[in-house]
Write a protein that holds these residues in place. Structure first.
Motif, PDB file in Angstrom:
ATOM      1  N   LYS A  29       8.427   2.833   2.929  1.00  0.00           N
ATOM      2  CA  LYS A  29       7.019   2.838   2.861  1.00  0.00           C
ATOM      3  C   LYS A  29       6.688   4.423   1.666  1.00  0.00           C
ATOM      4  CE  LYS A  29       6.108  -2.134   3.219  1.00  0.00           C
ATOM      5  NZ  LYS A  29       6.679  -2.747   2.158  1.00  0.00           N
ATOM      6  N   GLU A 103      -1.274   2.698   2.478  1.00  0.00           N
ATOM      7  CA  GLU A 103      -0.651   1.722   3.859  1.00  0.00           C
ATOM      8  C   GLU A 103       1.175   2.531   3.366  1.00  0.00           C
ATOM      9  OE1 GLU A 103       0.442  -2.865   4.651  1.00  0.00           O
ATOM     10  OE2 GLU A 103      -1.775  -1.903   4.571  1.00  0.00           O
ATOM     11  N   GLU A 104       1.136   2.368   1.810  1.00  0.00           N
ATOM     12  CA  GLU A 104       2.574   2.838   1.232  1.00  0.00           C
ATOM     13  C   GLU A 104       1.966   3.611   0.246  1.00  0.00           C
ATOM     14  OE1 GLU A 104       5.190   0.553  -1.919  1.00  0.00           O
ATOM     15  OE2 GLU A 104       3.873  -1.093  -0.406  1.00  0.00           O
TER      16      GLU A 104
END
Length: 182
Positions: A29, A103-104
């Motif tokens: 990620k 988050e990514e």
């Protein structure tokens, strides 16, 4: 759009993807992705087609002044993230901070920092990966063989010289669009 990108990338242009299959399954990620050799503006659309073909969201950074309407909207859709390039701010820390804010986040860049031939890569990407505690994923822009070879995630160690030797070896013999710049 993935089918169109695949059609153009694989069928019309005749390129292929080799190597790391987890890259296309979004299992990593966060990463610093380096694309080399960067020798031509053609590298950009090959990279865009690659990411669309394998279904991986990638990002890039640019100075915040570029992210104003209408270009800012377009750059954000492509995965761009603005960065403040004030002279009093540590750019490695500022960019590493972006990884904590998302988050990514897979930041793609050219380690050469230019399309011209260089003897050594710039080192910022390496220190960003170390600071953000994320791996480096390498991919080739091999125009001679029409291949994008993707590496397994590589975590930088405390041995800069050995790490760069490892990365340079991954790209050994790869020829970019303008081969004399490779």
């Amino acid at each position: 759009m993935q089918w169109l990108a695949r059609f153009i990338y694989f069928k019309i242009l005749g390129w292929q993807v080799l190597g790391n299959k987890s890259f296309s399954k979004n299992t990593v990620k966060k990463a610093v992705i380096i694309a080399a050799p960067h020798t031509s503006w053609h590298d950009f659309y090959i990279g865009v087609l690659l990411r669309a073909s394998v279904g991986v969201k990638t990002n890039f950074i640019g100075k915040k002044e570029l992210f104003v309407f209408p270009l800012g909207w377009f750059f954000r859709i492509l995965g761009g993230a603005p960065i403040n390039r004030q002279s009093n701010e540590n750019k490695v820390e500022a960019i590493a901070k972006l990884f904590n804010e998302h988050e990514e986040f897979r930041m793609t860049l050219a380690p050469e920092g230019t399309r011209k031939k260089v003897k050594e890569w710039r080192t910022g990407f390496y220190y960003i990966a170390k600071q953000a505690n994320v791996p480096i994923i390498m991919f080739t822009l091999d125009f001679e063989n029409k291949q994008n070879k993707v590496s397994e995630p590589f975590y930088p160690t405390d041995n800069v010289e050995a790490d760069f030797k490892h990365m340079y070896n991954f790209y050994k013999g790869v020829k970019g669009k303008i081969s004399e710049y490779s």
